[in-house]
Design a protein around this motif. Structure first.
Motif, PDB file in Angstrom:
ATOM      1  N   ALA A 321      41.083 126.585  59.527  1.00  0.00           N
ATOM      2  CA  ALA A 321      40.805 125.529  60.632  1.00  0.00           C
ATOM      3  C   ALA A 321      41.167 124.079  60.637  1.00  0.00           C
ATOM      4  O   ALA A 321      41.825 123.557  61.565  1.00  0.00           O
ATOM      5  CB  ALA A 321      39.537 126.121  61.162  1.00  0.00           C
ATOM      6  N   ALA A 322      40.829 123.790  59.356  1.00  0.00           N
ATOM      7  CA  ALA A 322      41.042 122.283  59.210  1.00  0.00           C
ATOM      8  C   ALA A 322      42.523 122.210  58.788  1.00  0.00           C
ATOM      9  O   ALA A 322      43.098 120.879  59.121  1.00  0.00           O
ATOM     10  CB  ALA A 322      40.404 121.844  57.780  1.00  0.00           C
ATOM     11  N   SER A 323      43.124 123.001  58.358  1.00  0.00           N
ATOM     12  CA  SER A 323      44.576 122.865  58.011  1.00  0.00           C
ATOM     13  C   SER A 323      45.544 122.954  59.373  1.00  0.00           C
ATOM     14  O   SER A 323      46.759 122.526  59.224  1.00  0.00           O
ATOM     15  CB  SER A 323      44.937 123.973  56.916  1.00  0.00           C
ATOM     16  OG  SER A 323      44.288 123.867  55.949  1.00  0.00           O
ATOM     17  N   ALA A 326      42.487 123.606  64.107  1.00  0.00           N
ATOM     18  CA  ALA A 326      41.646 124.694  65.124  1.00  0.00           C
ATOM     19  C   ALA A 326      40.459 124.216  65.777  1.00  0.00           C
ATOM     20  O   ALA A 326      39.773 123.078  65.174  1.00  0.00           O
ATOM     21  CB  ALA A 326      41.809 126.045  64.380  1.00  0.00           C
ATOM     22  N   VAL A 327      39.826 125.132  66.381  1.00  0.00           N
ATOM     23  CA  VAL A 327      38.512 124.922  67.032  1.00  0.00           C
ATOM     24  C   VAL A 327      37.937 126.232  66.785  1.00  0.00           C
ATOM     25  O   VAL A 327      38.376 127.440  67.201  1.00  0.00           O
ATOM     26  CB  VAL A 327      38.583 124.601  68.525  1.00  0.00           C
ATOM     27  CG1 VAL A 327      37.091 124.570  68.995  1.00  0.00           C
ATOM     28  CG2 VAL A 327      39.366 123.169  68.806  1.00  0.00           C
ATOM     29  N   THR A 340      35.379 121.190  65.737  1.00  0.00           N
ATOM     30  CA  THR A 340      36.808 120.839  65.960  1.00  0.00           C
ATOM     31  C   THR A 340      37.181 120.180  64.775  1.00  0.00           C
ATOM     32  O   THR A 340      36.688 119.321  64.298  1.00  0.00           O
ATOM     33  CB  THR A 340      36.635 119.995  67.128  1.00  0.00           C
ATOM     34  OG1 THR A 340      36.119 120.523  68.408  1.00  0.00           O
ATOM     35  CG2 THR A 340      38.238 119.450  67.485  1.00  0.00           C
ATOM     36  N   TYR A 341      38.494 120.771  64.289  1.00  0.00           N
ATOM     37  CA  TYR A 341      39.218 120.197  63.179  1.00  0.00           C
ATOM     38  C   TYR A 341      40.270 119.449  63.367  1.00  0.00           C
ATOM     39  O   TYR A 341      40.837 119.694  64.576  1.00  0.00           O
ATOM     40  CB  TYR A 341      39.596 121.540  62.346  1.00  0.00           C
ATOM     41  CG  TYR A 341      38.349 122.299  61.632  1.00  0.00           C
ATOM     42  CD1 TYR A 341      37.707 121.852  60.356  1.00  0.00           C
ATOM     43  CD2 TYR A 341      37.621 123.284  62.482  1.00  0.00           C
ATOM     44  CE1 TYR A 341      36.543 122.454  59.813  1.00  0.00           C
ATOM     45  CE2 TYR A 341      36.770 123.769  61.830  1.00  0.00           C
ATOM     46  CZ  TYR A 341      36.040 123.541  60.770  1.00  0.00           C
ATOM     47  OH  TYR A 341      34.897 124.173  60.217  1.00  0.00           O
ATOM     48  N   LYS A 342      40.526 118.152  62.765  1.00  0.00           N
ATOM     49  CA  LYS A 342      41.714 117.535  62.884  1.00  0.00           C
ATOM     50  C   LYS A 342      42.172 116.668  61.766  1.00  0.00           C
ATOM     51  O   LYS A 342      41.279 116.315  60.822  1.00  0.00           O
ATOM     52  CB  LYS A 342      41.471 116.461  64.143  1.00  0.00           C
ATOM     53  CG  LYS A 342      42.535 115.676  64.762  1.00  0.00           C
ATOM     54  CD  LYS A 342      41.969 114.755  65.816  1.00  0.00           C
ATOM     55  CE  LYS A 342      43.183 113.810  66.171  1.00  0.00           C
ATOM     56  NZ  LYS A 342      42.783 113.068  67.195  1.00  0.00           N
ATOM     57  N   HIS A 347      36.296 117.293  62.186  1.00  0.00           N
ATOM     58  CA  HIS A 347      36.597 115.916  63.035  1.00  0.00           C
ATOM     59  C   HIS A 347      35.277 115.830  63.911  1.00  0.00           C
ATOM     60  O   HIS A 347      34.700 114.676  64.031  1.00  0.00           O
ATOM     61  CB  HIS A 347      37.722 116.299  63.945  1.00  0.00           C
ATOM     62  CG  HIS A 347      37.738 114.920  64.955  1.00  0.00           C
ATOM     63  ND1 HIS A 347      38.123 113.563  64.411  1.00  0.00           N
ATOM     64  CD2 HIS A 347      37.839 114.868  66.184  1.00  0.00           C
ATOM     65  CE1 HIS A 347      38.151 112.851  65.567  1.00  0.00           C
ATOM     66  NE2 HIS A 347      37.929 113.537  66.744  1.00  0.00           N
ATOM     67  N   LYS A 348      34.941 117.020  64.498  1.00  0.00           N
ATOM     68  CA  LYS A 348      33.731 116.859  65.379  1.00  0.00           C
ATOM     69  C   LYS A 348      32.730 118.165  65.596  1.00  0.00           C
ATOM     70  O   LYS A 348      33.229 119.108  65.389  1.00  0.00           O
ATOM     71  CB  LYS A 348      34.242 116.604  66.977  1.00  0.00           C
ATOM     72  CG  LYS A 348      33.328 116.131  67.867  1.00  0.00           C
ATOM     73  CD  LYS A 348      33.892 115.471  69.131  1.00  0.00           C
ATOM     74  CE  LYS A 348      35.080 116.322  69.832  1.00  0.00           C
ATOM     75  NZ  LYS A 348      35.430 115.939  71.027  1.00  0.00           N
TER      76      LYS A 348
END
Length: 373
Positions: A321-323, A326-327, A340-342, A347-348
């Protein structure tokens, strides 16, 4: 006669026809004949005891003219009451005109209906005002996974659209059963094929990693007589307009089971096995549930099993997901956690508490495609 019977049942709900007739001084056959013709006004349970329908049925009205995601569905359920904990035995979910249900929400509705039926409640899903959603549910195999005792209005499809068109569309992978007693190990591979056909080969390995890990999590930890399920849907995306919520182009994968859940399996063993984590979390605080699940996805190596290397599956899903920005949404017990990944990292984190109780673990993995295409 209607008013007289209502008066009797308001004072003493749950009477048999002969008891109502005796109180009214009427013939038993006359009363029973009248009651059996009053569909929707009175109803009887499995013991042939009569009730006033509107006083004994929990009606859950979903939101009309809107896209419904998982949390929106939970909020609609919560406004009416928690069906699993309700004292009422008859539960009706009403799908109004213009209600568009995302796969994530369909999976939760399926879980509510099956779990309530398993506990002895009588469930109805009313599509009378939203035939398009009934047709969509038929296409994705919703009714294949739904307990046969659940009543569908206006009627349950006689022939399965999912069986008829299965495999004909790369945009959808129909609900597939994940039953540890009769397991189809090819499901992750077939899901990956659907995923890659739209998203591209660069998603092949990460998609297979996520799908395999989530599939394995249900296989290994469900511990429920209610089968789990897995499904995939591709959404092209659209802008918010006319009151509808905007959706980015993405592929949504859901994996659900009705077992003990991540928190249910870890809480009994965490004090002795992970004392550091136990001291970090206050298990008297409702926030400890989503905080514990967050630790599992972020750090891994947290498992009830004593086998070396266990507990890394969900972390591997988090790494993917981090790559890919993704959520991940996790619905358990009475909470939802959204990760939430960014830019290659978490990220959040958001969570919502005090949701209607739902057994098991229900994971939704959203690959947002706009930034990778």
């Amino acid at each position: 006669m209607k008013r007289k019977i209502e008066g009797v049942l308001r004072e003493a709900p749950g009477l048999k026809g002969r008891q109502i007739a005796r109180k009214l001084g009427l013939d038993r056959r006359e009363v029973n004949s009248y009651l059996n013709k009053q569909d929707g006004v009175f109803f009887k349970d499995d013991n042939h005891c009569w009730f006033i329908a509107k006083d004994s049925c929990l009606e859950i009205q979903l939101v009309g003219d809107a896209w419904i995601d998982g949390i929106s569905l939970d909020r609609s359920v919560g406004e009416a009451g928690a069906p699993l904990d309700s004292s009422l035995s008859f539960i009706t979910f009403v799908v109004p005109k213009g209600c568009k249900i995302l796969l994530e929400a369909a999976a939760r509705l399926l879980a509510y209906a099956n779990q309530c039926t398993f506990t002895g409640k009588h469930i109805t899903i009313d599509f009378n005002d939203c035939q398009n959603t009934l047709t969509y549910f038929d296409r994705i195999g919703f009714f294949e996974m739904l307990h046969e005792d659940v009543v569908i209005k206006p009627r349950r499809p006689i022939f399965s659209g999912a069986e008829l068109f299965k495999g004909n569309s790369e945009a959808v992978y129909e609900f597939g059963e994940v039953d540890p007693e009769d397991l189809d190990e090819d499901i992750p591979q077939r899901l990956k094929h659907s995923f890659v056909s739209y998203a591209g080969e660069n998603y092949s390995q990460p998609a297979f990693t996520v799908l395999s890990e989530l599939f394995g999590n249900v296989r290994d930890h469900s511990e429920s007589p209610i089968p789990g399920y897995i499904a995939l849907q591709r959404y092209k995306g659209f802008r918010a307009r006319h009151g509808y919520r905007g959706v980015d182009p993405h592929i949504q994968t859901i994996v659900s089971d009705s077992g003990r859940g991540i928190t249910g399996t870890l809480k009994p063993i965490i004090e002795n096995k992970y004392p550091g984590l136990f001291r970090k979390l206050d298990f008297n605080d409702p926030k400890s549930g989503p905080q514990l699940v967050r630790e599992v996805f972020k750090k891994g190596s947290i498992s009830q099993s004593s086998d070396e290397g266990r507990g890394l599956g969900l972390k591997r899903s988090g790494d993917v997901a981090a790559s890919y920005n993704a959520v991940i949404t996790v619905r358990e017990e009475c909470f939802e956690l959204k990760l939430t990944y960014k830019s290659g990292k978490l990220h959040k984190t958001n969570y919502e508490l005090d949701l209607p109780r739902l057994m098991g673990t229900h994971i939704c993995f959203d690959f947002i495609l706009a930034s990778h295409q």
